[in-house]
Write a protein that holds these residues in place. Sequence first.
Motif, PDB file in Angstrom:
ATOM      1  N   VAL A  27      33.881 -33.329  26.898  1.00  0.00           N
ATOM      2  CA  VAL A  27      35.270 -33.440  27.333  1.00  0.00           C
ATOM      3  C   VAL A  27      35.655 -34.912  27.346  1.00  0.00           C
ATOM      4  O   VAL A  27      35.090 -35.695  28.093  1.00  0.00           O
ATOM      5  CB  VAL A  27      35.451 -32.821  28.731  1.00  0.00           C
ATOM      6  CG1 VAL A  27      36.872 -33.025  29.228  1.00  0.00           C
ATOM      7  CG2 VAL A  27      35.075 -31.349  28.712  1.00  0.00           C
ATOM      8  N   GLY A  28      36.600 -35.273  26.475  1.00  0.00           N
ATOM      9  CA  GLY A  28      37.002 -36.673  26.348  1.00  0.00           C
ATOM     10  C   GLY A  28      36.058 -37.414  25.435  1.00  0.00           C
ATOM     11  O   GLY A  28      35.547 -38.474  25.766  1.00  0.00           O
ATOM     12  N   CYS A  29      35.841 -36.883  24.249  1.00  0.00           N
ATOM     13  CA  CYS A  29      34.817 -37.397  23.334  1.00  0.00           C
ATOM     14  C   CYS A  29      35.132 -38.759  22.735  1.00  0.00           C
ATOM     15  O   CYS A  29      34.240 -39.432  22.235  1.00  0.00           O
ATOM     16  CB  CYS A  29      34.579 -36.397  22.210  1.00  0.00           C
ATOM     17  SG  CYS A  29      36.004 -36.144  21.125  1.00  0.00           S
ATOM     18  N   GLY A  30      36.405 -39.162  22.752  1.00  0.00           N
ATOM     19  CA  GLY A  30      36.751 -40.439  22.137  1.00  0.00           C
ATOM     20  C   GLY A  30      36.394 -40.441  20.663  1.00  0.00           C
ATOM     21  O   GLY A  30      36.696 -39.508  19.934  1.00  0.00           O
ATOM     22  N   ILE A  31      35.713 -41.489  20.220  1.00  0.00           N
ATOM     23  CA  ILE A  31      35.350 -41.612  18.801  1.00  0.00           C
ATOM     24  C   ILE A  31      34.008 -40.948  18.481  1.00  0.00           C
ATOM     25  O   ILE A  31      33.492 -41.078  17.389  1.00  0.00           O
ATOM     26  CB  ILE A  31      35.357 -43.074  18.341  1.00  0.00           C
ATOM     27  CG1 ILE A  31      34.332 -43.907  19.099  1.00  0.00           C
ATOM     28  CG2 ILE A  31      36.761 -43.671  18.480  1.00  0.00           C
ATOM     29  CD1 ILE A  31      34.153 -45.311  18.535  1.00  0.00           C
ATOM     30  N   GLY A  32      33.441 -40.227  19.447  1.00  0.00           N
ATOM     31  CA  GLY A  32      32.269 -39.403  19.188  1.00  0.00           C
ATOM     32  C   GLY A  32      30.917 -40.060  19.329  1.00  0.00           C
ATOM     33  O   GLY A  32      29.911 -39.463  18.944  1.00  0.00           O
ATOM     34  N   GLY A  33      30.851 -41.239  19.891  1.00  0.00           N
ATOM     35  CA  GLY A  33      29.568 -41.940  20.000  1.00  0.00           C
ATOM     36  C   GLY A  33      28.481 -41.129  20.674  1.00  0.00           C
ATOM     37  O   GLY A  33      27.372 -40.981  20.161  1.00  0.00           O
ATOM     38  N   GLY A  34      28.792 -40.575  21.841  1.00  0.00           N
ATOM     39  CA  GLY A  34      27.814 -39.762  22.554  1.00  0.00           C
ATOM     40  C   GLY A  34      27.485 -38.475  21.819  1.00  0.00           C
ATOM     41  O   GLY A  34      26.356 -37.993  21.851  1.00  0.00           O
ATOM     42  N   ASP A  35      28.480 -37.935  21.121  1.00  0.00           N
ATOM     43  CA  ASP A  35      28.279 -36.687  20.383  1.00  0.00           C
ATOM     44  C   ASP A  35      27.291 -36.881  19.237  1.00  0.00           C
ATOM     45  O   ASP A  35      26.391 -36.062  19.037  1.00  0.00           O
ATOM     46  CB  ASP A  35      29.614 -36.172  19.842  1.00  0.00           C
ATOM     47  CG  ASP A  35      30.609 -35.931  20.962  1.00  0.00           C
ATOM     48  OD1 ASP A  35      30.184 -35.780  22.121  1.00  0.00           O
ATOM     49  OD2 ASP A  35      31.814 -35.904  20.680  1.00  0.00           O
ATOM     50  N   ASN A  54      44.407 -40.016  17.626  1.00  0.00           N
ATOM     51  CA  ASN A  54      43.786 -41.178  16.984  1.00  0.00           C
ATOM     52  C   ASN A  54      42.279 -41.202  17.184  1.00  0.00           C
ATOM     53  O   ASN A  54      41.523 -41.493  16.253  1.00  0.00           O
ATOM     54  CB  ASN A  54      44.403 -42.478  17.504  1.00  0.00           C
ATOM     55  CG  ASN A  54      45.837 -42.661  17.068  1.00  0.00           C
ATOM     56  OD1 ASN A  54      46.281 -42.091  16.074  1.00  0.00           O
ATOM     57  ND2 ASN A  54      46.586 -43.449  17.819  1.00  0.00           N
ATOM     58  N   MET A  55      41.831 -40.914  18.398  1.00  0.00           N
ATOM     59  CA  MET A  55      40.389 -40.915  18.675  1.00  0.00           C
ATOM     60  C   MET A  55      39.690 -39.828  17.877  1.00  0.00           C
ATOM     61  O   MET A  55      38.642 -40.068  17.267  1.00  0.00           O
ATOM     62  CB  MET A  55      40.119 -40.714  20.170  1.00  0.00           C
ATOM     63  CG  MET A  55      40.551 -41.857  21.016  1.00  0.00           C
ATOM     64  SD  MET A  55      39.511 -43.296  20.717  1.00  0.00           S
ATOM     65  CE  MET A  55      40.044 -44.363  22.008  1.00  0.00           C
ATOM     66  N   VAL A  56      40.260 -38.640  17.863  1.00  0.00           N
ATOM     67  CA  VAL A  56      39.642 -37.528  17.137  1.00  0.00           C
ATOM     68  C   VAL A  56      39.644 -37.812  15.633  1.00  0.00           C
ATOM     69  O   VAL A  56      38.657 -37.549  14.943  1.00  0.00           O
ATOM     70  CB  VAL A  56      40.344 -36.188  17.470  1.00  0.00           C
ATOM     71  CG1 VAL A  56      39.880 -35.077  16.538  1.00  0.00           C
ATOM     72  CG2 VAL A  56      40.075 -35.810  18.925  1.00  0.00           C
ATOM     73  N   SER A  57      40.716 -38.403  15.136  1.00  0.00           N
ATOM     74  CA  SER A  57      40.773 -38.762  13.711  1.00  0.00           C
ATOM     75  C   SER A  57      39.665 -39.749  13.362  1.00  0.00           C
ATOM     76  O   SER A  57      38.992 -39.603  12.330  1.00  0.00           O
ATOM     77  CB  SER A  57      42.130 -39.376  13.357  1.00  0.00           C
ATOM     78  OG  SER A  57      43.142 -38.422  13.495  1.00  0.00           O
ATOM     79  N   PHE A  58      39.456 -40.734  14.224  1.00  0.00           N
ATOM     80  CA  PHE A  58      38.403 -41.718  13.977  1.00  0.00           C
ATOM     81  C   PHE A  58      37.022 -41.060  14.061  1.00  0.00           C
ATOM     82  O   PHE A  58      36.143 -41.351  13.249  1.00  0.00           O
ATOM     83  CB  PHE A  58      38.528 -42.881  14.962  1.00  0.00           C
ATOM     84  CG  PHE A  58      37.698 -44.072  14.591  1.00  0.00           C
ATOM     85  CD1 PHE A  58      37.845 -44.700  13.368  1.00  0.00           C
ATOM     86  CD2 PHE A  58      36.758 -44.570  15.469  1.00  0.00           C
ATOM     87  CE1 PHE A  58      37.073 -45.800  13.020  1.00  0.00           C
ATOM     88  CE2 PHE A  58      35.977 -45.670  15.137  1.00  0.00           C
ATOM     89  CZ  PHE A  58      36.138 -46.276  13.913  1.00  0.00           C
ATOM     90  N   ALA A  59      36.843 -40.152  15.024  1.00  0.00           N
ATOM     91  CA  ALA A  59      35.563 -39.438  15.138  1.00  0.00           C
ATOM     92  C   ALA A  59      35.296 -38.624  13.880  1.00  0.00           C
ATOM     93  O   ALA A  59      34.164 -38.598  13.372  1.00  0.00           O
ATOM     94  CB  ALA A  59      35.576 -38.538  16.376  1.00  0.00           C
ATOM     95  N   LEU A  60      36.319 -37.953  13.360  1.00  0.00           N
ATOM     96  CA  LEU A  60      36.162 -37.169  12.131  1.00  0.00           C
ATOM     97  C   LEU A  60      35.793 -38.055  10.951  1.00  0.00           C
ATOM     98  O   LEU A  60      34.954 -37.684  10.122  1.00  0.00           O
ATOM     99  CB  LEU A  60      37.445 -36.385  11.838  1.00  0.00           C
ATOM    100  CG  LEU A  60      37.733 -35.217  12.777  1.00  0.00           C
ATOM    101  CD1 LEU A  60      39.163 -34.714  12.595  1.00  0.00           C
ATOM    102  CD2 LEU A  60      36.726 -34.100  12.575  1.00  0.00           C
TER     103      LEU A  60
END
Length: 117
Positions: A27-35, A54-60
């Motif tokens: 929850v609140g993944c941001g750019i996905g570092g922890g994921d 924007n965060m989800v786009s960068f994570a993708l």
Amino acid sequence: MYHCPTETTKEFVDKLDLKPGHKVLDVGCGIGGGDFYMAENYDAHVVGIDLSINMVSFALERAIGRSCSVEFEVADCTTKTYPENTFDVIYSRDTILHIQVCFKYILFQMYTFFSAS
């Protein structure tokens, strides 16, 4: 391009006792570092949600070319629902501070429900 996880991320995630195949909601993944860290180091399947397009786009973008099991979506954890037994762990770091108490209660009830299986 590999980004090293912060020491805080490693410290938090390492305490989750993740096992290969565990399903994690971030929850609140941001750019996905922890994921990426959970998926690559623990062979977990991670679904990251965040309110920020924007965060989800960068994570993708960061997920392109990686072979780990991660998904990202723009979603509000206070309204998003999942089928029973979807996740083994619900993870949230900084975002949990910004969620109203009544919704935190619902999230923790979800965790209790999901982890009871």
